[in-house]
Design an enzyme around this catalytic site. Sequence first.
Site, PDB file in Angstrom:
ATOM      1  N   GLU A 169       0.237   3.949  -8.101  1.00 26.74           N
ATOM      2  CA  GLU A 169       0.185   2.751  -7.258  1.00 26.74           C
ATOM      3  C   GLU A 169       0.640   3.143  -5.855  1.00 26.74           C
ATOM      4  O   GLU A 169       1.785   3.525  -5.653  1.00 26.74           O
ATOM      5  CB  GLU A 169       1.088   1.653  -7.826  1.00 26.74           C
ATOM      6  N   HIS A 203      -1.546  -7.384 -12.536  1.00 24.77           N
ATOM      7  CA  HIS A 203      -0.453  -8.324 -12.802  1.00 24.77           C
ATOM      8  C   HIS A 203       0.219  -8.843 -11.534  1.00 24.77           C
ATOM      9  O   HIS A 203       1.001  -9.785 -11.600  1.00 24.77           O
ATOM     10  CB  HIS A 203       0.597  -7.639 -13.683  1.00 24.77           C
ATOM     11  N   ASP A 204      -0.076  -8.237 -10.375  1.00 22.94           N
ATOM     12  CA  ASP A 204       0.528  -8.644  -9.107  1.00 22.94           C
ATOM     13  C   ASP A 204      -0.419  -9.449  -8.231  1.00 22.94           C
ATOM     14  O   ASP A 204      -0.019  -9.913  -7.160  1.00 22.94           O
ATOM     15  CB  ASP A 204       0.969  -7.409  -8.300  1.00 22.94           C
ATOM     16  N   ASP A 255       2.868   2.237 -18.423  1.00 23.93           N
ATOM     17  CA  ASP A 255       3.330   1.937 -17.065  1.00 23.93           C
ATOM     18  C   ASP A 255       4.698   2.589 -16.896  1.00 23.93           C
ATOM     19  O   ASP A 255       5.581   2.429 -17.744  1.00 23.93           O
ATOM     20  CB  ASP A 255       3.449   0.427 -16.881  1.00 23.93           C
ATOM     21  N   ASP A 264       4.137   3.443 -11.098  1.00 21.48           N
ATOM     22  CA  ASP A 264       4.477   2.316 -10.230  1.00 21.48           C
ATOM     23  C   ASP A 264       5.021   2.811  -8.885  1.00 21.48           C
ATOM     24  O   ASP A 264       5.875   3.703  -8.839  1.00 21.48           O
ATOM     25  CB  ASP A 264       5.534   1.451 -10.941  1.00 21.48           C
TER      26      ASP A 264
END
Length: 541
Positions: A239, A313-314, A96, A197
């Site tokens: 993302e 994870h969000d 990430d 990200d």
Amino acid sequence: MKWWQNAVIYQVYPRSFQDSNGDGIGDIPGIISRLDYLKYLGVDAIWLSPVYDSPNDDNGYDISDYQAIHPDFGTMEDMDRLIDEAAERGIRIVMDLVVNHTSDEHQWFVESRKSKTNEYRDFYIWRDPVDGGPPNDMEAAFGGSAWEYDEETEQYYLHLFSKKQPDLNWENENVRQSVYDMMNYWLDKGIGGFRMDVIDLIGKLPDEKITSNGPKLHDYLQELHEATLKGRDVMTVGETWGVTPEAAKLYSDPERHELSMVFQFEHIQLDEKSNQSKWDIKEIDFVEWKEVLTKWQIELKDNGWNSLFWNNHDLPRVVSRYGNDSEYRVESAKLFAILLHLMKGTPYIFQGEEIGMTNRTIESIDEVDDIESINMYNERLDEGYTHEELIHVINVKGRDNARTPMQWDDSDQAGFTTGTPWLPVQPNYKEINVEASRDSSDSIFNTYRQLIQLRKHNPLVVWGDYELLLPDHPSVYAYKRSYKGKTWLIVANVSGKVEHLVSNITNSVGDVIVSNYDKESFDPKQSVLQPYEAIVVELLD
């Protein structure tokens, strides 16, 4: 074919995956200890959420040193061992990477804020006050103004997230080169690529209040590709919250040399009221939901590549958000697995999804760790919302739902730690855990294993054309995948009631390929579908 086109990716949120030393925080040695589990599941790569050094204002998405490992997670030697031991099992590590912003404790920013003439000043976005206040009215994703005043130099810096996450200035060539150098450092270690990200924000023009998809974004990504990715057998996924299918083709068309694929969130945002925030929830229009998922299947058919996911994870747990996490937990968890994994694209599994882990229910804001949820609660409480309203929406959409520790077995703390976990283990771990799932042939876990193997051994799943059936049906999702004379039919009743299916399919039907009700035959012309039933069959001529 690229390796990631028939791969299945597993996201590890390291803080919550496996603790090896009893401090209550998951770590890299813990991940290493579970690699055989991931190999058995059948995944090809691990998307590893950030393990870099960080003050943890946003659980590691605020990086203070890109080339150091946070002591909570271990050492660089541990990281090297993870890369090597995963490779021995045929698993790649996808790091990430957060390069839209850093931590305010990163050395670049520490230097940048010292003076207006510091050599790192232009690594970040600084502006003079306007009328004694912020440069404009841009808001941060975590609440409040996107500008923070710095008294030392009497200017504001931009932060699209927390004030401890200052945005990098990608217009500065030195910033871009520093990022590329750092990426090559990791690529040279043998990682399998990057999850980028909020990468759609790096081309921002804050003076014009443009945040995503700025005019130079794709120039930057092509330069990044040339400087880091070119000639390497790696995967990148961006993302991109505001992306359209047209923009996704720009990112992921291989002829453009940018990214392998992007995460698009249109299907995730259908439970949000129009032009409001994620916290302003509404009931999902199921027909619209099918339309959106279908649009992405069709639009990226020939140019670009799709990512497939329900969880990360969000996001809340899919079985709790869209399914039924009580009476039909097993059936609905399998249904969403079948629906997703039979589509075209690269599927992502978020840790615990493969055993049907559920959302975390809280009653007090004191139980919340997530900065986004806490900020929203405090802001909206001041605006007149009730405690009950805010706790409800956090239980539905809050990021802590995904972050509870992995449930490995029915021992104390679900086998995650011998200490006190950083976030409480779900009380249902006695029933919902890996050990129980692995031992049951009809478990959610073994459905995921089956689906992964189907993708590896059937080109139809990877390359087949997609056709939506029954587009206006209020609760049945049916589609076909076809490739080189072979056709599979996927039918799912996404509701808690029995549905009587009537279709105009006249094909004869072959074997049942997957079923979450263990059916041995299925008639698509007329059939009864049980609550949350999903079935895949071959259609014959």
